[in-house]
Write a protein that holds these residues in place. Structure first.
Motif, PDB file in Angstrom:
ATOM      1  N   PRO A  19      -4.769  -1.650   1.953  1.00  0.00           N
ATOM      2  CA  PRO A  19      -4.326  -0.137   1.325  1.00  0.00           C
ATOM      3  C   PRO A  19      -2.926  -0.111   1.895  1.00  0.00           C
ATOM      4  O   PRO A  19      -2.614  -0.065   2.726  1.00  0.00           O
ATOM      5  CB  PRO A  19      -5.317   0.446   1.936  1.00  0.00           C
ATOM      6  N   THR A  20      -2.099   0.273   0.717  1.00  0.00           N
ATOM      7  CA  THR A  20      -0.537   1.138   0.772  1.00  0.00           C
ATOM      8  C   THR A  20      -0.675   2.232   0.363  1.00  0.00           C
ATOM      9  O   THR A  20      -1.624   2.272  -0.790  1.00  0.00           O
ATOM     10  CB  THR A  20       1.082   0.003   0.637  1.00  0.00           C
ATOM     11  N   ARG A  21       0.370   3.386   1.055  1.00  0.00           N
ATOM     12  CA  ARG A  21       0.878   4.512   0.754  1.00  0.00           C
ATOM     13  C   ARG A  21       2.286   4.322   0.724  1.00  0.00           C
ATOM     14  O   ARG A  21       2.798   3.680   1.521  1.00  0.00           O
ATOM     15  CB  ARG A  21       0.020   5.203   0.700  1.00  0.00           C
ATOM     16  N   ARG A  22       2.791   5.375  -0.844  1.00  0.00           N
ATOM     17  CA  ARG A  22       4.241   5.367  -0.740  1.00  0.00           C
ATOM     18  C   ARG A  22       4.554   6.145  -0.065  1.00  0.00           C
ATOM     19  O   ARG A  22       3.899   6.770   0.727  1.00  0.00           O
ATOM     20  CB  ARG A  22       4.520   6.038  -2.275  1.00  0.00           C
ATOM     21  N   ALA A  23       5.913   5.944   1.131  1.00  0.00           N
ATOM     22  CA  ALA A  23       5.855   7.440   1.971  1.00  0.00           C
ATOM     23  C   ALA A  23       6.356   8.066   2.018  1.00  0.00           C
ATOM     24  O   ALA A  23       5.698   9.995   2.715  1.00  0.00           O
ATOM     25  CB  ALA A  23       7.836   6.607   2.892  1.00  0.00           C
ATOM     26  N   ALA A  24       6.631   8.342   0.796  1.00  0.00           N
ATOM     27  CA  ALA A  24       6.546  10.153   0.071  1.00  0.00           C
ATOM     28  C   ALA A  24       5.152  11.079   0.126  1.00  0.00           C
ATOM     29  O   ALA A  24       5.516  12.572   0.264  1.00  0.00           O
ATOM     30  CB  ALA A  24       7.187  10.056  -1.148  1.00  0.00           C
ATOM     31  N   LEU A  25       4.099   9.977   0.184  1.00  0.00           N
ATOM     32  CA  LEU A  25       2.782  10.706  -0.638  1.00  0.00           C
ATOM     33  C   LEU A  25       2.033  10.383   1.052  1.00  0.00           C
ATOM     34  O   LEU A  25       0.751  10.775   1.046  1.00  0.00           O
ATOM     35  CB  LEU A  25       2.373   9.432  -1.397  1.00  0.00           C
ATOM     36  N   ILE A  26       2.257  10.183   2.115  1.00  0.00           N
ATOM     37  CA  ILE A  26       1.552  10.290   3.842  1.00  0.00           C
ATOM     38  C   ILE A  26       1.810  12.067   3.860  1.00  0.00           C
ATOM     39  O   ILE A  26       2.321  12.302   3.462  1.00  0.00           O
ATOM     40  CB  ILE A  26       2.096   9.717   4.320  1.00  0.00           C
ATOM     41  N   GLY A  27       0.804  11.929   5.020  1.00  0.00           N
ATOM     42  CA  GLY A  27       0.313  13.066   5.865  1.00  0.00           C
ATOM     43  C   GLY A  27      -0.041  13.136   7.090  1.00  0.00           C
ATOM     44  O   GLY A  27      -0.723  11.675   7.371  1.00  0.00           O
ATOM     45  N   GLU A  28      -0.745  14.279   7.297  1.00  0.00           N
ATOM     46  CA  GLU A  28      -0.410  14.758   8.611  1.00  0.00           C
ATOM     47  C   GLU A  28      -2.330  13.288   9.236  1.00  0.00           C
ATOM     48  O   GLU A  28      -3.655  13.723   8.318  1.00  0.00           O
ATOM     49  CB  GLU A  28      -1.138  15.509   9.705  1.00  0.00           C
ATOM     50  N   GLY A  29      -2.680  12.336  10.266  1.00  0.00           N
ATOM     51  CA  GLY A  29      -3.256  11.949  10.444  1.00  0.00           C
ATOM     52  C   GLY A  29      -3.645  10.476   9.956  1.00  0.00           C
ATOM     53  O   GLY A  29      -4.831  10.106  10.197  1.00  0.00           O
ATOM     54  N   ASP A  30      -2.979  10.096   8.484  1.00  0.00           N
ATOM     55  CA  ASP A  30      -2.591   9.521   7.767  1.00  0.00           C
ATOM     56  C   ASP A  30      -2.216   7.881   9.723  1.00  0.00           C
ATOM     57  O   ASP A  30      -1.986   8.111  10.271  1.00  0.00           O
ATOM     58  CB  ASP A  30      -1.749   8.431   7.016  1.00  0.00           C
ATOM     59  N   VAL A  31      -3.001   6.855   9.308  1.00  0.00           N
ATOM     60  CA  VAL A  31      -2.493   5.717  10.390  1.00  0.00           C
ATOM     61  C   VAL A  31      -1.694   4.579   9.254  1.00  0.00           C
ATOM     62  O   VAL A  31      -2.263   4.540   8.860  1.00  0.00           O
ATOM     63  CB  VAL A  31      -4.135   5.410  11.209  1.00  0.00           C
ATOM     64  N   ILE A  32      -0.566   4.088   9.928  1.00  0.00           N
ATOM     65  CA  ILE A  32      -0.461   3.349   9.488  1.00  0.00           C
ATOM     66  C   ILE A  32       0.690   2.459  10.520  1.00  0.00           C
ATOM     67  O   ILE A  32       0.747   2.328  11.443  1.00  0.00           O
ATOM     68  CB  ILE A  32       1.885   4.366   8.776  1.00  0.00           C
ATOM     69  N   GLY A  33       0.751   1.066   9.992  1.00  0.00           N
ATOM     70  CA  GLY A  33       0.709  -0.127  10.824  1.00  0.00           C
ATOM     71  C   GLY A  33       2.786   0.326  10.792  1.00  0.00           C
ATOM     72  O   GLY A  33       3.329   0.044   9.347  1.00  0.00           O
ATOM     73  N   TYR A  34       2.919  -0.101  11.478  1.00  0.00           N
ATOM     74  CA  TYR A  34       4.621   0.525  11.727  1.00  0.00           C
ATOM     75  C   TYR A  34       5.131  -0.336  13.411  1.00  0.00           C
ATOM     76  O   TYR A  34       4.323  -0.255  14.796  1.00  0.00           O
ATOM     77  CB  TYR A  34       5.227   1.633  12.342  1.00  0.00           C
ATOM     78  N   GLU A  35       6.563  -1.203  13.468  1.00  0.00           N
ATOM     79  CA  GLU A  35       6.488  -2.193  14.106  1.00  0.00           C
ATOM     80  C   GLU A  35       5.251  -3.416  15.289  1.00  0.00           C
ATOM     81  O   GLU A  35       5.392  -3.066  16.446  1.00  0.00           O
ATOM     82  CB  GLU A  35       7.223  -1.760  15.507  1.00  0.00           C
TER      83      GLU A  35
END
Length: 81
Positions: A19-35
């Motif tokens: 599952p992916t989402r464009r950066a402009a469509l993320i919001g509070e509470g989303d959990v993202i894989g980063y570093e």
């Protein structure tokens, strides 16, 4: 150097079922894989990138922040229940 007319490797993840989402469509509470870690979005705001394009600035609940170009695809996971 390689031949400029040869196909270039894809920049997308090898598994397209992630599952992916464009950066402009993320919001509070989303959990993202980063570093290499899963981080939870505390706040997301828009900004201008260094070359004038639209960027999204994300503050993490775990501390710190990051800036993404608005069109970047981010790896998501379901928030812990």
């Amino acid at each position: 150097m390689g031949d400029p007319f040869e196909p270039h490797p894809s920049r997308r993840p090898a598994r397209l079922d992630l599952p992916t989402r464009r950066a402009a469509l993320i919001g509070e509470g989303d959990v993202i894989g980063y570093e290499g870690e899963w981080r939870t979005v505390k706040k997301a705001t828009t900004s201008r990138g260094p070359l004038g394009g639209l960027a999204v600035v994300v503050s993490w609940r775990e501390g710190g922040s990051a800036r993404f170009p608005a069109g970047d695809e981010l790896l998501l996971r379901q928030p812990d229940a």
